[in-house]
Design a protein around this motif. Structure first.
Motif, short mmCIF file in Angstrom:
data_model
loop_
_atom_site.label_atom_id
_atom_site.label_comp_id
_atom_site.label_asym_id
_atom_site.label_seq_id
_atom_site.Cartn_x
_atom_site.Cartn_y
_atom_site.Cartn_z
N THR A 352 0.86 -1.18 0.00
CA THR A 352 0.00 0.00 0.00
C THR A 352 0.90 1.23 0.00
N VAL A 353 0.34 2.35 -0.38
CA VAL A 353 1.07 3.62 -0.34
C VAL A 353 0.16 4.69 0.23
N GLY A 354 0.76 5.77 0.58
CA GLY A 354 0.00 6.96 0.95
C GLY A 354 0.52 8.11 0.11
N GLY A 355 0.11 9.30 0.47
CA GLY A 355 0.58 10.45 -0.30
C GLY A 355 0.41 11.74 0.47
N SER A 356 1.28 12.68 0.19
CA SER A 356 1.16 14.04 0.71
C SER A 356 0.75 14.94 -0.45
N HIS A 379 5.34 26.44 -5.87
CA HIS A 379 4.60 26.74 -4.64
C HIS A 379 3.88 25.50 -4.13
N ALA A 380 3.16 24.82 -5.02
CA ALA A 380 2.45 23.60 -4.63
C ALA A 380 3.42 22.53 -4.15
N ASP A 381 4.57 22.42 -4.81
CA ASP A 381 5.57 21.43 -4.43
C ASP A 381 6.13 21.72 -3.05
N SER A 382 6.33 23.00 -2.73
CA SER A 382 6.87 23.38 -1.42
C SER A 382 5.88 23.06 -0.31
N ILE A 383 4.60 23.29 -0.57
CA ILE A 383 3.57 22.94 0.41
C ILE A 383 3.55 21.43 0.63
N ARG A 386 6.47 20.21 2.82
CA ARG A 386 6.28 20.38 4.26
C ARG A 386 5.47 19.23 4.85
N GLY A 387 4.43 18.80 4.10
CA GLY A 387 3.66 17.65 4.55
C GLY A 387 4.50 16.40 4.60
N ASN A 394 -0.39 13.93 4.52
CA ASN A 394 -0.99 15.21 4.86
C ASN A 394 -1.51 15.94 3.62
N THR A 395 -2.49 16.79 3.84
CA THR A 395 -2.93 17.71 2.79
C THR A 395 -2.83 19.13 3.35
N ALA A 396 -2.38 20.05 2.51
CA ALA A 396 -2.27 21.45 2.94
C ALA A 396 -2.53 22.33 1.73
#
Length: 669
Positions: A352-356, A379-383, A386-387, A394-396
């Motif tokens: 299984t995998v997850g994702g940020s 910008h999206a990649d930097s957010i 951090r996750g 995480n989602t941010a």
């Protein structure tokens, strides 16, 4: 005969015409006429002199005369129209022998030249051969004879049944082109696969008219050209758009937003969590299949409102039009949930995998025409990063704003992105030592009466000035640096010391990773310290994640059997309902099962899922397993979980974690 010539010329990829030795035009293709801005009032040109100025006409006519004499030639220079505008920099002349035609014809083809060549005033002639060969097929020739004629010219096998169908279609007025791969030809790397092009077209007359074939060797294979064009914008493994296509598409979306300006454009970066373990344990074939499953998940979720792409190894991106900020957050969360539902079976292993997910949201008031695509994606990649640093899953989301002080960096890392300074507020863990860590305890209660029944030991960084670093982030950092087995062994040693000194009587849960389970250090520690102390072992509970059990079943089963023999309780952590886990629950006799928050929170919001969760909880109780819900954050969640029969719970609504010295105090939120 002009119909034959016109049909032939339109099949040529460049400007071309057929002329007599006196320069009379027999036929031209559209590509040649398009080079001249000839007014319609002048009618169709009838001679070379109607198109070119005097100097150009003289040189071109000389080339025609050479070809009439049997000498193919090439002329390089500036050829201009009647009004002095350069229209070509190169012309080739080839004799055009046709059956049953007495007059000599010449095929002239025009090509562009480099900008510097247009400045030249001298003309130069050289010899050049004509690449096409013409073949005619009479009405009386059988398909077998036609096939043999083509084979003799092309040197390549020609399917007779297919040729027969094509010939019948041509005799009815159609035009067909097919390509024969040139076997045994050394293909130039810059040209790829070469083919022989066979263009079939009808002669004059109706009914069963004769058929002409123009044969041209050494033609780049059109299927390969189309495939290369597709691959230039498509990821070959997943079928999603690649980085090049994604950036191009995002540029178009910004152009549309500049025109419309009444919608929100969300740009998402998705980085997979723990994908490396799929490659390491299952091999690259398993990794490739996992990437394909991820791609299908993203495409399904994004296709109606945007586009998904694979922009790196295990990095994906997407853009989507949304109505509100909440819609963008919901999309990001649905992606995380979709990724968590992916399961890839390889023999006894289940991966299984997850994702940020990081979301950069371009608002209605942002001037889209001033936004640089690389800045938006960065910008999206930097957010997302951090996750990732906070442990993944995480989602941010942040609004995109251009800084007024700094110019755009184009493709460079975007220092202009707002709130990137927040990344500097994340504590640097690169020099972390074991003495910098301490243990905290999260209480576990029985939901029926809220009586404390145990605790889960968590890892914390000691004396943090910048806020608490989550246990997930600490362990994720340790895993990336290869320290996870050492950290887990240290935690277990501290737990045994503290539980012994504090006289702890409640259950103490300790998480053990697959890396630690495979370590001789942890196994030796447990054997040495607890073999003679079964009472203490009975108060300790080894928690293993469902993900580790599914990925490395043989290792985890062996470890769980060892600790069970020593008297430990065992718990399956982050249980999400996989049937393979249910199967092993029976054989391994877990004492506890901790439900994955993604399972409980999804069920609490949907009645039908809640019914299924109630059945699952009841089945686990029938097996003698205590079911605990994690991340219980509200009274409503607690009451709903209690109603469906969940035995225990932990979370901020029940009690916050606090430093652990052997006992615990219930600190409710």
């Amino acid at each position: 005969m002009p119909a034959i010539y016109t049909s032939l010329l339109e099949g040529l990829p460049i400007a071309a015409g057929i002329f007599t030795q006196k320069g009379k035009i027999i036929a031209t293709n559209h590509a040649l006429l398009d080079r001249f801005k000839r007014p319609l009032s002048l009618g169709a040109p009838s001679a070379m002199a109607d198109l070119f100025d005097a100097a150009s006409h003289e040189k071109l006519l000389h080339g025609v005369l050479l070809a009439v004499g049997g000498q193919p030639s090439e002329c390089i220079g500036v050829f201009s129209s009647l009004d002095g505008v350069p229209v070509a920099g190169e012309a080739t002349f080839n004799p055009l022998p046709l059956p049953d035609v007495d007059e000599a014809f010449v095929l002239m083809q025009l090509r562009d030249a480099a900008a510097d060549d247009y400045a030249e005033t001298q003309f130069a002639f050289s010899s050049k051969g004509f690449p096409d060969q013409l073949i005619s097929f009479s009405r009386d020739e059988t398909p077998a004879l036609c096939c043999r004629k083509l084979v003799s010219v092309t040197g390549q096998p020609v399917p007779q049944d297919q040729l027969e169908q094509v010939m019948e279609s041509i005799r009815q007025g159609d035009t067909r082109t097919f390509y024969l791969r040139q076997d045994g030809v050394d293909h130039a790397p810059d040209r790829g696969c070469l083919c022989t092009e066979v263009r079939l077209f009808p002669g004059e007359g109706g009914g069963r008219c004769p058929v002409w074939a123009a044969v041209r060797p050494d033609v780049p294979c059109p299927q390969e050209i189309e495939e290369n064009r597709r691959l230039a914008y498509q990821d070959g493994l997943t079928g999603l758009a690649n980085r090049r296509a994604f950036l191009s598409g995002l540029e178009q979306q910004l152009d549309e937003k500049a025109l419309e300006g009444n919608s929100l454009l969300a740009v998402l970066c998705i980085d997979l969590d723990e994908f490396k373990k799929v490659n390491d344990l299952g091999g690259h074939a398993a990794g490739d299949e996992m990437l394909q499953l991820v791609a299908r998940c993203l495409d399904r979720l994004v296709v109606k409102c945007g586009q998904a792409a694979r922009i790196g190894g295990d990095e994906f991106a997407a853009y989507a039009w949304v109505e509100t900020e909440a819609d963008a957050i919901e999309l990001a969360q649905s992606i995380c949930e979709g990724l968590s539902e992916i399961a890839l079976t390889r023999g006894e292993r289940i991966f299984t995998v997850g994702g940020s997910v990081g979301v950069s949201l371009l608002g209605e008031n942002t001037e889209a025409s001033s936004v640089e695509v690389p800045d938006l994606l960065h910008h999206a990649d930097s957010i997302c990063l951090r996750g990732k640093h906070n442990g993944g899953g995480n989602t941010a989301m942040e609004w995109f704003r251009k800084s007024p002080q700094l110019p755009s960096m184009g493709g460079a890392p975007a220092a202009i992105i707002p709130a990137l300074s927040d990344l500097a507020l994340v504590p640097d863990l690169s020099d972390l030592k074991l003495e910098d860590l301490e243990l905290h305890a999260m209480p576990i209660v029985r939901l029926a009466d809220m009586r404390p029944v145990g605790l889960e030991v968590l890892l914390r960084r000691r004396e943090e000035d910048l806020g608490q670093t989550s246990p997930r982030r600490l362990l994720a950092m340790a895993d990336r640096r290869g320290w996870l087995a050492q950290v887990d062994t240290w935690i277990m040693d501290q737990v045994i010391d503290t539980a012994t000194a504090g006289g702890e009587r409640s259950m103490v849960g300790v998480n053990v990773s697959a890396a630690a389970a495979s370590s001789e250090g942890l196994r030796d520690l447990l054997q040495a310290r607890l073999q003679g102390n079964p009472l203490l072992a009975g108060r300790l509970c080894i928690e293993v994640s469902e993900r580790d059990l599914l990925r490395e079943p043989d290792l985890m089963v062996s470890f769980l059997q060892q600790v069970t023999e020593l008297g430990f309780q065992t718990a399956l952590d982050d249980f999400s309902g996989h049937w393979s886990s249910m199967d092993r629950l029976i054989g391994l006799r877990f004492s506890w099962v901790k439900l994955s928050p993604s399972l409980t929170k999804a069920a609490l919001g949907q009645r039908r899922k809640l019914v299924l969760l109630r059945c699952m909880v009841g089945a686990l109780h029938e097996l003698g397993v205590k079911v605990v819900a994690k991340h219980v954050e509200t009274l409503q969640e607690l009451e709903a979980l209690k109603e469906i029969g969940v035995w225990g719970g932990q979370g901020y609504h029940i009690g916050h974690p606090s430093p652990w010295t052997g006992g615990f105090e219930l600190r409710q939120g």
